[in-house]
Design an enzyme around this catalytic site. Sequence first.
Site, PDB file in Angstrom:
ATOM      1  N   LYS A  75      24.307  72.769 -17.868  1.00  0.00           N
ATOM      2  CA  LYS A  75      25.718  72.997 -17.568  1.00  0.00           C
ATOM      3  C   LYS A  75      26.459  71.683 -17.454  1.00  0.00           C
ATOM      4  O   LYS A  75      25.941  70.724 -16.873  1.00  0.00           O
ATOM      5  CB  LYS A  75      25.794  73.745 -16.225  1.00  0.00           C
ATOM      6  CG  LYS A  75      27.154  74.262 -15.872  1.00  0.00           C
ATOM      7  CD  LYS A  75      27.283  75.726 -16.224  1.00  0.00           C
ATOM      8  CE  LYS A  75      28.727  76.193 -16.189  1.00  0.00           C
ATOM      9  NZ  LYS A  75      29.569  75.614 -17.245  1.00  0.00           N
ATOM     10  N   LYS A 111      26.470  67.370 -20.604  1.00  0.00           N
ATOM     11  CA  LYS A 111      27.869  66.976 -20.766  1.00  0.00           C
ATOM     12  C   LYS A 111      28.182  66.862 -22.248  1.00  0.00           C
ATOM     13  O   LYS A 111      27.289  66.579 -23.051  1.00  0.00           O
ATOM     14  CB  LYS A 111      28.128  65.615 -20.095  1.00  0.00           C
ATOM     15  CG  LYS A 111      29.580  65.373 -19.748  1.00  0.00           C
ATOM     16  CD  LYS A 111      29.964  66.055 -18.450  1.00  0.00           C
ATOM     17  CE  LYS A 111      31.396  65.838 -18.069  1.00  0.00           C
ATOM     18  NZ  LYS A 111      31.627  66.257 -16.665  1.00  0.00           N
TER      19      LYS A 111
HETATM   20  P1  NAD Z   1      42.613  66.089 -16.652  1.00  0.00           P
HETATM   21  O1  NAD Z   1      42.621  65.696 -18.063  1.00  0.00           O
HETATM   22  O2  NAD Z   1      43.112  67.433 -16.269  1.00  0.00           O
HETATM   23  O3  NAD Z   1      43.412  65.040 -15.756  1.00  0.00           O
HETATM   24  C1  NAD Z   1      43.245  63.665 -15.764  1.00  0.00           C
HETATM   25  C2  NAD Z   1      44.585  63.032 -15.453  1.00  0.00           C
HETATM   26  O4  NAD Z   1      44.419  61.630 -15.230  1.00  0.00           O
HETATM   27  C3  NAD Z   1      45.594  63.202 -16.590  1.00  0.00           C
HETATM   28  O5  NAD Z   1      46.781  63.770 -16.079  1.00  0.00           O
HETATM   29  C4  NAD Z   1      45.791  61.772 -17.077  1.00  0.00           C
HETATM   30  O6  NAD Z   1      47.092  61.540 -17.586  1.00  0.00           O
HETATM   31  C5  NAD Z   1      45.531  60.982 -15.809  1.00  0.00           C
HETATM   32  N1  NAD Z   1      45.269  59.565 -16.056  1.00  0.00           N
HETATM   33  C6  NAD Z   1      44.772  58.973 -17.171  1.00  0.00           C
HETATM   34  N2  NAD Z   1      44.713  57.651 -17.013  1.00  0.00           N
HETATM   35  C7  NAD Z   1      45.172  57.378 -15.778  1.00  0.00           C
HETATM   36  C8  NAD Z   1      45.380  56.186 -15.054  1.00  0.00           C
HETATM   37  N3  NAD Z   1      45.079  54.989 -15.577  1.00  0.00           N
HETATM   38  N4  NAD Z   1      45.889  56.261 -13.799  1.00  0.00           N
HETATM   39  C9  NAD Z   1      46.203  57.462 -13.277  1.00  0.00           C
HETATM   40  N5  NAD Z   1      46.042  58.620 -13.930  1.00  0.00           N
HETATM   41  C10 NAD Z   1      45.533  58.595 -15.166  1.00  0.00           C
HETATM   42  O7  NAD Z   1      41.083  65.877 -16.173  1.00  0.00           O
HETATM   43  P2  NAD Z   1      40.356  66.500 -14.903  1.00  0.00           P
HETATM   44  O8  NAD Z   1      39.643  67.720 -15.354  1.00  0.00           O
HETATM   45  O9  NAD Z   1      41.292  66.558 -13.747  1.00  0.00           O
HETATM   46  O10 NAD Z   1      39.232  65.395 -14.651  1.00  0.00           O
HETATM   47  C11 NAD Z   1      39.479  64.218 -13.893  1.00  0.00           C
HETATM   48  C12 NAD Z   1      38.163  63.668 -13.368  1.00  0.00           C
HETATM   49  O11 NAD Z   1      37.507  64.674 -12.575  1.00  0.00           O
HETATM   50  C13 NAD Z   1      37.147  63.278 -14.445  1.00  0.00           C
HETATM   51  O12 NAD Z   1      36.393  62.187 -13.990  1.00  0.00           O
HETATM   52  C14 NAD Z   1      36.261  64.489 -14.535  1.00  0.00           C
HETATM   53  O13 NAD Z   1      34.986  64.202 -15.044  1.00  0.00           O
HETATM   54  C15 NAD Z   1      36.209  64.906 -13.079  1.00  0.00           C
HETATM   55  N6  NAD Z   1      35.815  66.300 -12.860  1.00  0.00           N
HETATM   56  C16 NAD Z   1      36.517  67.338 -13.384  1.00  0.00           C
HETATM   57  C17 NAD Z   1      36.127  68.648 -13.126  1.00  0.00           C
HETATM   58  C18 NAD Z   1      36.915  69.836 -13.596  1.00  0.00           C
HETATM   59  O14 NAD Z   1      36.598  70.949 -13.171  1.00  0.00           O
HETATM   60  N7  NAD Z   1      37.930  69.700 -14.424  1.00  0.00           N
HETATM   61  C19 NAD Z   1      34.994  68.890 -12.342  1.00  0.00           C
HETATM   62  C20 NAD Z   1      34.284  67.815 -11.814  1.00  0.00           C
HETATM   63  C21 NAD Z   1      34.716  66.526 -12.072  1.00  0.00           C
END
Ligand code: NAD
Length: 476
Positions: A75, A111
């Site tokens: 996953k 991943k």
């Molecule tokens: P997302 O694409 O929804 O959001 C990421 C945001 O960060 C975007 O709005 C982007 O514009 C912004 N961003 C990019 N560069 C930036 C910068 N330099 N400064 C500030 N903001 C910036 O992605 P997400 O799903 O929210 O994922 C974000 C993090 O959380 C990642 O590391 C991901 O692996 C982790 N994560 C996500 C999930 C999930 O369920 N989506 C679960 C666990 C971990």
Amino acid sequence: MEAAKTHHAHYSFFHGVERNFDKAAKYTRFESGILEQIKACNSVYRMKYPVRIGDNIEVIEAYRVQHSHHKLPCKGGIRYSMDVNQDEVMALASLMTYKCAIVNVPFGGAKGGIKIDPKKYTPFELEKITRRYASELVKKNFIGPGIDVPAPDYGTGAREMSWIVDTYASLKPGEVDALACVTGKPVTQGGVRGRTEATGLGVYYGIRELCHIAEDMKKIGLTTGIEGKKVIIQGLGNVGYHAAKYFFDNGAIVVGLSEYEGGIYNEKGLDIYKVVEFRKATGSILNYEGATNFKNGADILEQECDILIPAALENVINGSNAIRIKAKIIGEAANGPLTPEADEILDRKGVIVVPDMYLNAGGVTVSYFEWLKNLSHVRFGRMDKRFSENQNTFLLKSVEDLTGKRVTDIEREQLLHGPDEVDLVYSGLEDTMISSYHEIRDAWMSHKGTVDMRTAAFTVAINKVGVSYEELGIFP
Ligand code: NAD
């Protein structure tokens, strides 16, 4: 962040994870062969495929890494970003293995990633890229309800997941469990209520639990509770936005926010809903009323606050800026936002770092619920909601008859309410985040402050995965 990335061009995220693993492995009882097997990425699939974009053919580079098969399916999310590379996908896949172990989700880690900037493509082009990726995975048996189940990550969401499930189902006609081949789907396509906000809500539950414990708060000079705590959040995507919303709704003061265009800070607090509306209208968070602008968004990380939540990408707090961080608590909502160098510096400063492999596990926890829902082919609450309501009605009536008193209408509504799907999902998530926190804290306390919380979390994960490998037996 771009600057930080270039500065650390040679930094290997996967080696960073291995370094943290080794630090913790010392405190476990496993022989080196088992530890080596836990650490290794079992399967790495790199693909290149052509997609017609306008008048040209573009060759798309993509990956799927299955880090561990000690539990199946594997996953882990799928990321769309220009920074995607094999090292990053391997690191993120291995974090998924430890994450699932910590929150007792019976999956191995995986991943995926596609090296594209999703902003540069139309929805039609993104659909072609995504569907072709899904069919490449089918061809090599790298996707399926019992094999490997992707989910959203940076740059992807429910829309991409619905393209994937549709592609999978059309290539596997008659597979009754096809919906369970991917999670984070729209609710109308087999998704579960509460998945979208799950990671951000889990981040909130985790930090709230840490802040409940007076003894731990005293050590960093804070009072208990979320109310009144000053919070800075980097990234307003799925995870960052929802985390910010729950902190704000529960009385924290959101003093700083940043997106890729820059950051804003106001010590009196920012209204997260209004900031998001403002960004929608103007295309940027900069120049929000009453706030100070930071052209370089990364500068927001160094401003005054109690709790700092990096929720964008990895490697943003590193050897060059860690010393200037003012927060007392860092909650890793993103995966890998701190390098091992940053960990060492912050540990010396007495900052509590709540590690990614625990704190952002709300997403995979609720993905597990979604997978269960798909395999059982029934919405949570469908069988028992009415039964609970009838029982509650009977119970309340008996109490009222016996006491001769009546509860208020609001109380009546709350007491009688049988659980909807979203109530069950939230309660399962809340329970998971609280009980896993205490497992990690117990390990942390057992070392009497000689290890950081990440090392403690790693020991919890290694113990569970190690036992699983031992019980699987090592084949001759
Ligand atoms: P997302 O694409 O929804 O959001 C990421 C945001 O960060 C975007 O709005 C982007 O514009 C912004 N961003 C990019 N560069 C930036 C910068 N330099 N400064 C500030 N903001 C910036 O992605 P997400 O799903 O929210 O994922 C974000 C993090 O959380 C990642 O590391 C991901 O692996 C982790 N994560 C996500 C999930 C999930 O369920 N989506 C679960 C666990 C971990």
